[in-house]
Design a protein around this motif. Structure first.
Motif, PDB file in Angstrom:
ATOM      1  N   TYR A   1       0.839  -1.203   0.000  1.00 16.25           N
ATOM      2  CA  TYR A   1       0.000   0.000   0.000  1.00 16.25           C
ATOM      3  C   TYR A   1       0.875   1.255   0.000  1.00 16.25           C
ATOM      4  O   TYR A   1       0.639   2.200  -0.739  1.00 16.25           O
TER       5      TYR A   1
ATOM      6  N   SER B   1       4.103   0.872  -3.233  1.00 18.58           N
ATOM      7  CA  SER B   1       3.812   0.547  -4.623  1.00 18.58           C
ATOM      8  C   SER B   1       3.534   1.807  -5.438  1.00 18.58           C
ATOM      9  O   SER B   1       2.971   2.781  -4.957  1.00 18.58           O
ATOM     10  N   GLU B   2       3.908   1.739  -6.668  1.00 21.31           N
ATOM     11  CA  GLU B   2       3.626   2.832  -7.609  1.00 21.31           C
ATOM     12  C   GLU B   2       2.303   2.605  -8.331  1.00 21.31           C
ATOM     13  O   GLU B   2       1.931   3.382  -9.198  1.00 21.31           O
ATOM     14  N   LYS B   3       1.598   1.543  -7.973  1.00 19.52           N
ATOM     15  CA  LYS B   3       0.306   1.276  -8.617  1.00 19.52           C
ATOM     16  C   LYS B   3      -0.685   2.362  -8.198  1.00 19.52           C
ATOM     17  O   LYS B   3      -0.662   2.823  -7.056  1.00 19.52           O
ATOM     18  N   PRO B   4      -1.574   2.744  -9.107  1.00 20.37           N
ATOM     19  CA  PRO B   4      -2.553   3.789  -8.770  1.00 20.37           C
ATOM     20  C   PRO B   4      -3.590   3.295  -7.765  1.00 20.37           C
ATOM     21  O   PRO B   4      -3.836   2.087  -7.636  1.00 20.37           O
ATOM     22  N   ASP B   5      -4.192   4.236  -7.088  1.00 19.81           N
ATOM     23  CA  ASP B   5      -5.294   3.970  -6.162  1.00 19.81           C
ATOM     24  C   ASP B   5      -4.945   2.970  -5.060  1.00 19.81           C
ATOM     25  O   ASP B   5      -5.806   2.232  -4.590  1.00 19.81           O
TER      26      ASP B   5
ATOM     27  N   LYS C   1      -3.421   0.210  -5.140  1.00 18.59           N
ATOM     28  CA  LYS C   1      -3.643  -1.192  -5.506  1.00 18.59           C
ATOM     29  C   LYS C   1      -2.482  -2.106  -5.130  1.00 18.59           C
ATOM     30  O   LYS C   1      -2.614  -3.325  -5.163  1.00 18.59           O
ATOM     31  N   GLY C   2      -1.362  -1.551  -4.717  1.00 19.05           N
ATOM     32  CA  GLY C   2      -0.256  -2.378  -4.234  1.00 19.05           C
ATOM     33  C   GLY C   2      -0.634  -3.166  -2.999  1.00 19.05           C
ATOM     34  O   GLY C   2      -0.014  -4.177  -2.678  1.00 19.05           O
TER      35      GLY C   2
ATOM     36  N   TYR D   1      -1.395  -7.175  -2.927  1.00 17.05           N
ATOM     37  CA  TYR D   1      -0.418  -8.258  -2.767  1.00 17.05           C
ATOM     38  C   TYR D   1      -0.626  -8.976  -1.438  1.00 17.05           C
ATOM     39  O   TYR D   1      -0.344 -10.157  -1.325  1.00 17.05           O
TER      40      TYR D   1
END
Length: 149
Positions: free
Chosen positions: A113, A116-120, A122-123, A126
């Motif tokens: 959370y 992560s560089e994932k948007p929203d 989304k990390g 995992y």
């Protein structure tokens, strides 16, 4: 009047996970939030950075993710700790294993959370296996409850 309580062999491991490591994880996550709050410039008593702050600052976004990961842990801790303490009375080894897996998933959830560089956020997905672990603990509690009827 004194009374004796007996616990199954290995119950100490259950207590260690439920009342030792789980609060430790909460403390560690809380310790991460503080410096991120400062870097984001979010003053107390505000719980989160505003949407405008998040648009302007990656630090504000990371702070919001860390704050939410910590809040989510605090929301899930009480019942999960109780699940462990109750289920461990009948299934100490399984409870220890599933409780440890829950903790690992929660740590991965927070790490993903926050970093992560994932948007929203989304990390965090995992570590979403924590939901399965909570379900398993809940199931063991249900099985024990039925046994007790």
């Amino acid at each position: 009047m004194p009374f004796a309580v007996t616990f199954p062999d290995g119950y100490g491991y259950v207590v260690f996970v439920a009342l030792g490591l789980t609060p430790l994880l909460a403390w560690v996550q809380g310790s991460v939030v503080g410096p991120l709050r400062k870097a984001a410039g979010v003053p107390y008593p505000n719980m989160y950075a505003t949407p405008q702050q998040v648009k302007e600052s990656r630090d504000a976004y990371k702070f919001n993710c860390a704050q939410r990961a910590h809040g989510n842990l605090l929301e899930n801790m009480p019942q999960t700790m109780l699940y462990m303490l109750f289920a461990g009375l009948e299934y100490p080894k399984a409870t220890f294993a599933v409780g440890t897996a829950w903790l690992i998933c929660r740590a991965i959830f927070a790490y993903g959370y926050i970093t992560s560089e994932k948007p929203d956020g989304k990390g965090r997905l995992y570590g979403s296996g924590y939901l399965l672990m909570q379900g398993a603990l809940w199931g063991m509690c249900g099985a024990l409850a039925l046994k007790m009827l």
